[in-house]
Design an enzyme around this catalytic site. Structure first.
Site, PDB file in Angstrom:
ATOM      1  N   ALA A 176      16.975  22.318  23.962  1.00 18.62           N
ATOM      2  CA  ALA A 176      16.169  21.463  23.083  1.00 18.62           C
ATOM      3  C   ALA A 176      15.123  20.702  23.893  1.00 18.62           C
ATOM      4  CB  ALA A 176      17.066  20.501  22.308  1.00 18.62           C
ATOM      5  N   ASP A 177      15.530  20.165  25.029  1.00 14.80           N
ATOM      6  CA  ASP A 177      14.595  19.434  25.895  1.00 14.80           C
ATOM      7  C   ASP A 177      13.478  20.339  26.405  1.00 14.80           C
ATOM      8  OD1 ASP A 177      15.229  16.715  26.080  1.00 14.80           O
ATOM      9  OD2 ASP A 177      16.847  17.059  27.497  1.00 14.80           O
ATOM     10  N   ILE A 178      13.867  21.442  27.043  1.00 13.74           N
ATOM     11  CA  ILE A 178      12.859  22.328  27.636  1.00 13.74           C
ATOM     12  C   ILE A 178      12.044  23.010  26.539  1.00 13.74           C
ATOM     13  CG2 ILE A 178      12.476  24.350  29.100  1.00 13.74           C
ATOM     14  CD1 ILE A 178      13.330  21.970  30.722  1.00 13.74           C
TER      15      ILE A 178
END
Length: 393
Positions: A176-178
């Protein structure tokens, strides 16, 4: 790996980005821009800086964590108190000179600080202003704190990760972050190109939740097509079988015989023509339906030899296969080394510090390491002097 010598400037040279973000999604997106030549100014709270500086459970020589060092190369650091009138006024001066701002405060905070998009666009109409958050700038969950784990859980990603009936498992890497960093980068570059034509920037609303959901193509296609919610499949796949990790004599490897031609080759290779003609395994759809029995039959053959031997044998026959490597094996192996996926950066405190290499190779204008990951406030005086000089020019 040889590169054609390049004389062109890096593609984002001359673009100024204000990185008003912490932890991962924002800093990673801004590092990608910095690697391509953008002047990225990391605006950090004095004293503490980006909270990732102090993250991770082990210490380096200096105060910054290895995680921080791997997401902040090629940037300059400006320590600025955005809660003070003086700090805010200087931020406005800085914003006049910027092309892009990336922030990841919880929705509502930039309005309270008076550095939100509506305020900044009055100063600089061409600004591309990226807001990164857990759940977006609007909606019932907008005000919730959101990290990668919550986004994986609430987007559906965790519902298809792991094995059926077992404890919940998140993806081993922060998808989700990347993912959000990559989608934000795509959005801001498109908006920047548009602003060159129209003179108008725009506000970009990027969230971990939306980004994680965007990865669900096969899962949601299955659900919308059949009405059945997707479930975890371990290493296997809902499109074809065999296509997963399988057990050899000494452990697991991965392989895929994903169409009729490869399936026929596999049956010939393991000397099991009966499998090819078996009524349960005749088509892709049947092999998917009877996957467990199929893998059991294949693993009875794979148990006769070691995984490395099977990988070599399958590849020689044109069947996709590979070993399951640890990260050290992947980075230090011959292919990871050839692709320069580990590089060393000179750092004033750490000496040589390892960084993950550039994930995409720009062959005409290769990315460059121009600056070490900055010390907190390392460039404050330099940046203040630059802005003051512009103001008096």
């Amino acid at each position: 790996m040889s590169h054609t010598p390049h004389t062109q400037p890096l593609p984002l040279q001359g673009i100024r980005v204000l990185d008003v973000s912490q932890v991962m999604a924002g800093p990673f997106a801004c590092m990608l821009l910095a690697d391509l030549g953008a002047d990225v100014i990391k605006v950090e709270p004095p004293g503490t800086g980006d909270q990732t500086r102090g993250a991770m459970g082990f210490k380096m020589k200096g105060p910054d964590s290895m995680g921080f060092l791997n997401m902040n190369r090629n940037k300059r650091s400006l320590a600025l108190d955005l809660k003070s009138d003086e700090g805010r006024e200087f931020f406005y001066e800085l914003a006049r000179t910027a092309d892009v701002i990336v922030e990841n405060y919880r929705p509502g905070v930039v309005q309270r600080l008076r550095i939100d998009y509506e305020t900044i666009r009055q100063i600089n109409p061409k600004i591309v202003y990226v807001s990164i958050s857990g759940f977006g700038q609007s909606g019932p969950w907008a005000s919730r704190p959101g990290f990668d784990l919550m986004a994986q859980a609430m987007s559906g990603v965790m519902s298809v990760t792991g094995y059926p009936g077992e404890k919940p498992v998140k993806a081993g890497v922060p998808v989700a972050d990347i993912g959000c960093a990559l989608f934000a980068t795509y959005g801001l570059l498109a908006a920047y190109i548009g602003a060159q034509k129209t003179g108008q920037g725009q506000h970009i609303d990027a969230s971990l939740f939306d980004s994680a959901m965007a990865f669900s193509i096969w899962d949601m296609s299955e659900y919308w097509g059949t009405g059945k919610p997707p479930v975890p499949l371990g290493t296997s796949n809902k499109m074809s079988a065999p296509y997963q990790a399988v057990k050899a004599r000494d452990g697991y490897f991965v392989m895929g015989a994903t169409n009729q031609k490869l399936w026929a080759k596999l049956c010939a290779l393991i000397e099991q023509p009966d499998l090819q003609e078996h009524p349960d395994f005749a088509t892709v759809a049947l092999r998917l339906k009877h996957r467990e029995a199929l893998i059991e039959a294949l693993e009875a053959e794979f148990a006769k030899r070691d995984s490395a031997e099977w990988v070599d044998t399958l590849l020689a026959a044109g069947i996709p296969a590979g070993p399951i490597l640890t990260y050290p094996e992947a980075f230090e192996g011959e292919h990871g080394a050839h692709r320069r996926m580990c590089m060393e950066i000179d750092h004033p405190i750490e000496g040589k510090v390892k960084n993950i290499g550039f994930p995409v190779k720009m062959l005409g204008t290769p990315q460059q390491v121009r600056r070490h990951p900055p010390l907190l406030g390392e460039h404050t005086e330099e940046i203040v002097a630059e802005i003051r000089a512009k103001a008096t020019a």
